[in-house]
Structure formats: structure tokens, C-alpha cells
Design an enzyme around this catalytic site. Structure first.
Site, PDB file in Angstrom:
ATOM      1  N   GLN A  44       0.890   9.202  -9.270  1.00 42.98           N
ATOM      2  CA  GLN A  44       1.802   9.068  -8.136  1.00 42.98           C
ATOM      3  C   GLN A  44       1.980   7.626  -7.691  1.00 42.98           C
ATOM      4  O   GLN A  44       3.046   7.235  -7.235  1.00 42.98           O
ATOM      5  CB  GLN A  44       1.346   9.929  -6.963  1.00 42.98           C
ATOM      6  CG  GLN A  44       0.034   9.523  -6.316  1.00 42.98           C
ATOM      7  CD  GLN A  44      -0.577  10.624  -5.452  1.00 42.98           C
ATOM      8  OE1 GLN A  44      -0.058  10.968  -4.409  1.00 42.98           O
ATOM      9  NE2 GLN A  44      -1.691  11.176  -5.907  1.00 42.98           N
ATOM     10  N   ARG A  45       0.933   6.810  -7.815  1.00 43.02           N
ATOM     11  CA  ARG A  45       1.078   5.440  -7.314  1.00 43.02           C
ATOM     12  C   ARG A  45       1.460   4.458  -8.407  1.00 43.02           C
ATOM     13  O   ARG A  45       1.796   3.311  -8.121  1.00 43.02           O
ATOM     14  CB  ARG A  45      -0.207   5.001  -6.593  1.00 43.02           C
ATOM     15  CG  ARG A  45      -1.384   4.752  -7.489  1.00 43.02           C
ATOM     16  CD  ARG A  45      -2.619   4.361  -6.685  1.00 43.02           C
ATOM     17  NE  ARG A  45      -3.652   3.868  -7.569  1.00 43.02           N
ATOM     18  CZ  ARG A  45      -4.896   3.581  -7.211  1.00 43.02           C
ATOM     19  NH1 ARG A  45      -5.279   3.740  -5.954  1.00 43.02           N
ATOM     20  NH2 ARG A  45      -5.760   3.122  -8.082  1.00 43.02           N
ATOM     21  N   ARG A  69      -5.851   9.214   2.731  1.00 44.40           N
ATOM     22  CA  ARG A  69      -7.164   9.601   3.232  1.00 44.40           C
ATOM     23  C   ARG A  69      -7.177   9.638   4.771  1.00 44.40           C
ATOM     24  O   ARG A  69      -7.822  10.471   5.381  1.00 44.40           O
ATOM     25  CB  ARG A  69      -8.221   8.624   2.692  1.00 44.40           C
ATOM     26  CG  ARG A  69      -9.638   9.118   2.748  1.00 44.40           C
ATOM     27  CD  ARG A  69     -10.442   8.741   1.522  1.00 44.40           C
ATOM     28  NE  ARG A  69     -10.246   9.723   0.475  1.00 44.40           N
ATOM     29  CZ  ARG A  69     -11.016  10.817   0.322  1.00 44.40           C
ATOM     30  NH1 ARG A  69     -12.019  11.056   1.126  1.00 44.40           N
ATOM     31  NH2 ARG A  69     -10.789  11.659  -0.641  1.00 44.40           N
ATOM     32  N   THR A  77       0.848  -1.190   0.000  1.00 45.57           N
ATOM     33  CA  THR A  77       0.000   0.000   0.000  1.00 45.57           C
ATOM     34  C   THR A  77       0.879   1.234   0.000  1.00 45.57           C
ATOM     35  O   THR A  77       1.827   1.331   0.772  1.00 45.57           O
ATOM     36  CB  THR A  77      -0.973   0.061   1.202  1.00 45.57           C
ATOM     37  OG1 THR A  77      -1.557   1.361   1.236  1.00 45.57           O
ATOM     38  CG2 THR A  77      -0.299  -0.177   2.532  1.00 45.57           C
ATOM     39  N   ASP A 133      -0.033   3.898   1.083  1.00 46.15           N
ATOM     40  CA  ASP A 133      -0.390   4.652   2.296  1.00 46.15           C
ATOM     41  C   ASP A 133       0.552   4.399   3.472  1.00 46.15           C
ATOM     42  O   ASP A 133       0.557   5.170   4.425  1.00 46.15           O
ATOM     43  CB  ASP A 133      -1.819   4.314   2.718  1.00 46.15           C
ATOM     44  CG  ASP A 133      -2.842   4.815   1.714  1.00 46.15           C
ATOM     45  OD1 ASP A 133      -2.572   5.859   1.078  1.00 46.15           O
ATOM     46  OD2 ASP A 133      -3.890   4.171   1.552  1.00 46.15           O
TER      47      ASP A 133
END
Lengths: 406, 406
Positions: free
Chosen positions: B292-293, B185, B135, B137
Site C-alpha cells: 500500500q505504501r 497505528r 508520511t 499516515d
């Protein structure tokens, strides 16, 4: 004693400093030029007498200009208007013995060089003024293309390639449309260049929206639905400057829903709102904004080399006595790609905009054909990576100490 | 006969296929695994019995997985809910002799592996189920960090570096603020990673907004004005998930002008509207979104290597008889950076979110300190460029012919 002055103007590119490198190195190596100064923040640096002496910079940092995006000396958006402007400019030129003037920019900037060239002739001041082209928009006339375009084309081709792989992954049970908002207010070269990412029929982009073709929502929706039914997802490049048939910008009107609520935003957000609301399809959009024109980490080698060349040749032409010209690029052959420089009278360049010719655009108005690919493909060739330290590029850090005001 | 099954789930990264490469190569090279199948579109591929046999793929294309961003096999966002879901899954597992299950994803996906592991135990089915982390994140607990994070951190650090040079160029007489909208998020790791681009006090980013710290408009405006008065421009990284003190998303409320008109949009557009309207400062914003990912062209070498390692180690652990674990990363030293893998019980991982610890955040809540830099810097080290052809990267093109349904 004859000094040279260089400055940068208008929106930046990832290779404008490569042109600066060409000008500065050629000037430093010339025995006919005593000093090469750079005006800080474009022509404003002349008005403010903010001039930096390139002999005072660390030669290693000068070398790094080849790899450094954006404007290392500051840019401006000033247009010359009054007689007083010219009087002031030539007062400064005389004070600092400026007899060579190199201005690096796009349409407006070429107009500035041209006016300065003409004013010098009018007052009988010995000045060789040469325009060095630069614009990601690729909309300067008479030159085959413009330094900066190949690199934004490469950046955006890689972007649409990677973004399309992403939406393809998610499409089965989530987002099905991806929109890449590109620069290009009047001409669609930048959006069109994303076509270079397409190697197979199913690859993105599937739709390219250019300002040259009036936006037709019904045909646009039809093509999205067709594409999704064929491949499961749809990838779109949209130029910020697309317009309705009546000439109004699509993004300026925003998206108005059935309740009369208007959502303003860029073209990516406007189109995404349309698609979500009317087609009920989950849509993502990306707005690279500055990143696309300053993305030096993925610049084209051909573009960097040509940017250096137009800078160095500007000095050579000036030393040969030329003035009132822009350095243009002439394509000699396509495979292997070869180009040279030529002189283009500034009168033919200033304030003109070169649009994509109709013969490059497909019949449905939403893609470009093989002729465009043949034209654009050589310009994104080659990777010319900057040096890295601790995971990020090493870009030039100039001192830019301004010389003492006289 | 014991077969293995691998699948990808959730939002993608630029290195998830590097983990696929690790799993597939290790499985292909193991004498204890007969066949390695990949489920198309995550766990949905199990429900639909859409399984691709990795022995049927061109080995060159398998090698290219190391360089290919996004999910090469399709992803999904499905959560397992009912008993029927599990009955169906194990029916398929039994039919195709699946006894090793590798699921590559984030928080939700680790919950899925955990449930499948537990169901196998409950019904006495011989299954080794291992979670492979992924991930951008970076919010999975107990692992030092997550594959995918280093590469998005590198992408965004380069982006803010280049975007800041752009606004710096234009600031003298035009745009003075640049905002980079980042993913994230709930956790601010992604936005915070842009701090890695800052080498000198004057470098961007100057402000980082993270969901961990409630958004305070007055303090935010104060810092923008301070920064512009010091350096002439201000560069900001803003996480999409920043919230007001009351817990509502800043972007969900949009920007409301004095006439009560609300402009909805992402956080970049919301903040830009605030700054333009209330501070009267020209502002640009970029929304890299998917780029970006999936930006494999600028992935971190450390990240790619670790992504391969967690995939290969998942197979090794499974062959050793382990099940119900996620492969975690343990940092051994920082300089030179060295890491190894470890097993983390899925019970400790599933549905947990790791936020940035307070001790990494500066007192004003709008930046990160040296502790964060020490943590994150090694993760963006090294460039591991994909091969290029005709100016764009060559990414894997798998056949993905699904095997005949039994």
C-alpha cells in the site's frame, strides 16, 4: 427461436468480464441467436430462473465489461449432483428456448458444462454447450494457459517489485525479510509468476515456494540467510498451498513455538512467525487475497485481449455446431507473442489439474528457471488501463433486471 | 564551497523519491550549491560517512526517481540522543562542507532536523536545515496534508473497490464479508481514505474502523448484519491501530475463542476470526502491508506533483536563508484543486500527531462524512503511470557509489 445463456462460476479473475463481453457482443451481433441471457450467480440463476436480458442493458455499460474485474453477474460454487438437478436445468432451458450454453469458469465449472452437454445428448435436446476457461490458477490442462493468469501474474510481479524495494529501504536497521502470500492451493503458477519481476540477480523475489515442491524448513532458512548476507534483505513469494513432505499444508499446522503454542494463520503469517522466532529477523508479510485476482487496474493487455477472444470464439464455435468443448489457447509464437484458439474436448479438461512441470523449477526447488520465464513473460505484456473518474476506475454498473418468470 | 546533503528517514512512501527528485534537481541547478550529496540509509549515512554524489548519477536515472517508490537511498529509524551524536554529525558536515541539510521524513524525522538546526545555532555553524514532509499516515500538524497520503489513499480506494466487487460476486453462496487491513497505528486517515471508493450507497466500504473511535464489537456486529441484510455482503476497512475503550490494541489481544485459545495476528485476521466464530459468516481479509505504501504503479498525480514541489521548494527556502522549518502544503482551492507551499516552524511539527477531527466522522463512529470526502478527494486525482518494460514498471537504478572518506 433460439436463445443463448451465459453464466460465470467459481473464484473470479480480473478479466472474466472481458470474456463475458466477448460472448455477449458476439451473441448480440449474431442473426442466429435471438436473445442472450445471463444467469445470475452462475448455475444457481438457472435453478432460480433469474435470467437477465443483455439487450436491456446500456451498451456503454456492456463496453465497460472489458475493464471490470470480478464477476459482474455473480458467481457460485455449486456442483451438479442429482438427476433432479438436470431435469430442472433442462426444464428451464426448454421454457426459455435456450439452445446455446456458455459457462465461464475453472476445473469444476468445466465438469458442469460437460455434464450438461452429455445430458442434452442423452435426452436428445438440441444444445450447444461450450466452456469458456477462466482461472487465475492456470491449472487447466491442454490449453497453453488460462485467461486470468496473465493478469494475476502482472499484479503479483508488480507487487513483489514494489514490496522488495520497500524492504530493501528498511533493511539496514529494521525489517530484512518480506513475504508475499499468493493464491495457489494445488499449483504454483501464481507464486512462480513473481519471478517475472526479477531483472537483476539482486532483485526480488529471491525465493519462491510452490506446492509442487515439499517445504523444507532447513533449506529455506539457509537460503534466507545466504540472501541476506549477499544483499542485506530477502524477498519471498509463498504459495498458500505449500505442503510438508507428508502432504499436510504448512499453513494448516501454523507455527508452534517452543512452549507448544500454535499460531494459526495464512502461509505468510506462519512463515513470518518461524523466521522471527527461530532466526530472530524482523519480517513483514503481505496477503493480497482478493486484491490479486480482482486487480483490474493493473491487468495485462495480452490477458484482456485473450479473455475477450475466448468468449467471442465460444459463440462462433457453438454456431458452427460444436458442443462439449472448452475453448483453449494455442501459442503460435513467442516474439512477437501470438496466439489463437482451439477446441479441447471437455472430457480431457474436467477436474484435471495442471501443475508446473519439473523442468521449469530450479534444482533447489525454490525458484523457476529461464524456461518458465520464456513461457510466462509474454502473458503479462501491455497495460490496458480502465477509465478513471475522480481518482478511481470506472467499472460497469449493470441493471441486471431479471426477465419475468414464465 | 557550500554543499548540500539530503537523506530519507522512517517508513517509506510511493512518492518520497519524487521529493528527492525535487531536492536533487533544484540543488543541481543552483549556482549557490556546489555539490548535492545523499546520505545512504538516512542519518546513519552521516555517521558512517556514506555519501553519494548526485552529479555522478546518470541523469536518466535521476528522472526515473519521479516514478520510483520506496526509498531509493535507504532509510533508517534512528533517533538522535546524545551530545556525541551531534558532535559527530557536525564533524562530518564540516569535513564535507555541508551547509544545506534536507531531511525527508515524518514526525520523528522532523524532530531530528529540528535538533540539528538548533545545534547548528548553538555552535554557530552556518547551516540551513529544512524538513521535507513525507508520511502515508497524514498525521503531521499544520500542513493541509502530507505527500504520500494521496497515493496510499488512491491505492487503498482502488483496492477496496476491487475487493468489494470480488466479495459481492461470491456472496450468494460463499464469502460475505471482506476486510481490508490498512496502515495507521495512531491516526485513521489511511483507513478513512477508502471512503473515496464509494459512489453509491451500496458500494463498499460499508464500515471504516479508525483508531480515533474506540472499537465496540456489538455495534460493529450490528452494522455487519444490517449491511448484509441490505446488500448481501459487507466490505470493511480496518486500521491496524484500532483500540478498545481501555486503550489496548484490538490486534494485540487477538481473538480468544470459547476454549480460551488466543489467535494473534493483524487486525484483519483478528476481526475475521471474530466474525467467523461468533456470526458464523465466511470472511476474507487482505493485508496489503508494504504494497500500500510502495504502490507507485497507482500513485496519485496530485500527490506526485506536490511531492516534487515540496522538495524543490525546500531548496529554494534554504537558499533564501531559511532554517528550522518544514515545507508545508497550503490548499488554495478545491475545484479545480490548487495548492502552494508554506513554511512551518519545526517546533510546531516535531513529534505532534494530527488525528482525524471529530467533525469528519459519522455519528456511529464507523464511517466518514462529506467533509472528509471534500478534503480527501482532490488528493487522489490523476494517474501518473510509470514507464513499463516487459510488463513491469521501470524504476530507477542508481549507482550510489559513495565518495571517498576524507
Amino acid at each position: 427461436m433460439k436463445n443463448a445463456l451465459y453464466a460465470q462460476s467459481g473464484g473470479v479473475t480480473s478479466v472474466i468480464n472481458a470474456s463475458a463481453y466477448g460472448v455477449i457482443k458476439a451473441a448480440l451481433n449474431s442473426k442466429d441467436i435471438d436473445n442472450i441471457y445471463v444467469a445470475i450467480n452462475g448455475i444457481n440463476g438457472v435453478f432460480n430462473e433469474q435470467l437477465a436480458d443483455m439487450k436491456k442493458e446500456d451498451p456503454e455499460q456492456i463496453e465497460l465489461l472489458k475493464f471490470t474485474p470480478s464477476s459482474a453477474f455473480g458467481s457460485c460454487r455449486r456442483k451438479l449432483k442429482t438427476e433432479e438437478d438436470f431435469i430442472k436445468i433442462f426444464e428451464v432451458f426448454e421454457k426459455y428456448n435456450i439452445h446455446y450454453f456458455f459457462y465461464n469458469g475453472g476445473n469444476d465449472s468445466m465438469d458442469t458444462v460437460n455434464k450438461i452437454h452429455k445430458y442434452a445428448q442423452k435426452i436428445g435436446y438440441d444444445l450447444k454447450a461450450i466452456g469458456v476457461p477462466k482461472t487465475v490458477d492456470n491449472d487447466l490442462p491442454e490449453t497453453d494457459h488460462t485467461p486470468g493468469f496473465g493478469s494475476i501474474a502482472k499484479y503479483l510481479s508488480v507487487a513483489i517489485l514494489e514490496g522488495t524495494l520497500d524492504v530493501k529501504s528498511m533493511a539496514a536497521d529494521s525489517t530484512k525479510v518480506f513475504i508475499l502470500e499468493t493464491m495457489g492451493r494445488h499449483a504454483g503458477w501464481v507464486a512462480a509468476s513473481t519471478a517475472l519481476a526479477k531483472r537483476h540477480e539482486s532483485d526480488g523475489p529471491h525465493i519462491i515456494l510452490m506446492p509442487e515442491v515439499p517445504f523444507n524448513k532447513e533449506k529455506f532458512f539457509e537460503k534466507i540467510k545466504d540472501t541476506i548476507s549477499k544483499y542485506g534483505y530477502c524477498s519471498i513469494a509463498a504459495s498458500e498451498g505449500i505442503k510438508y513432505k507428508d502432504g499436510s499444508f504448512v499453513s494448516a499446522r501454523g507455527y508452534q513455538d517452543n512452549f507448544g503454542n500454535v499460531q494459526l494463520g495464512g502461509i505468510g503469517s506462519t512463515l513470518a512467525n518461524m523466521i522471527k522466532t527461530e532466526l530472530n529477523i524482523k519480517t513483514h508479510y503481505a496477503v493480497p487475497d482478493y486484491l490479486q485476482r480482482s486487480g483490474r487496474h493493473i491487468s495485462s493487455q495480452v490477458d484482456v485481449n485473450e479473455a475477450i477472444n475466448v468468449g467471442a470464439m465460444a459463440v462462433k464455435y457453438a454456431l458452427e455446431g460444436k458442443s462439449g468443448f472448452m475453448v483453449g489457447i494455442e501459442r503460435l509464437m513467442n516474439s512477437p507473442y501470438l496466439s489463437t484458439t482451439k477446441l479441447i474436448p471437455l472430457d480431457n479438461v474436467a477436474n484435471e489439474t495442471k501443475l508446473i512441470p519439473e523442468e521449469y523449477i530450479t534444482e533447489d526447488g525454490m525458484f523457476v528457471n529461464e524456461k518458465f520465464i520464456e513461457y510466462a513473460l509474454p502473458l503479462i505484456e501491455g497495460e490496458y488501463y480502465p477509465p478513471y473518474l475522480n481518482g478511481i476506475p470506472v467499472y460497469a454498473r449493470l441493471k441486471l433486471e431479471t426477465i419475468n418468470k414464465k
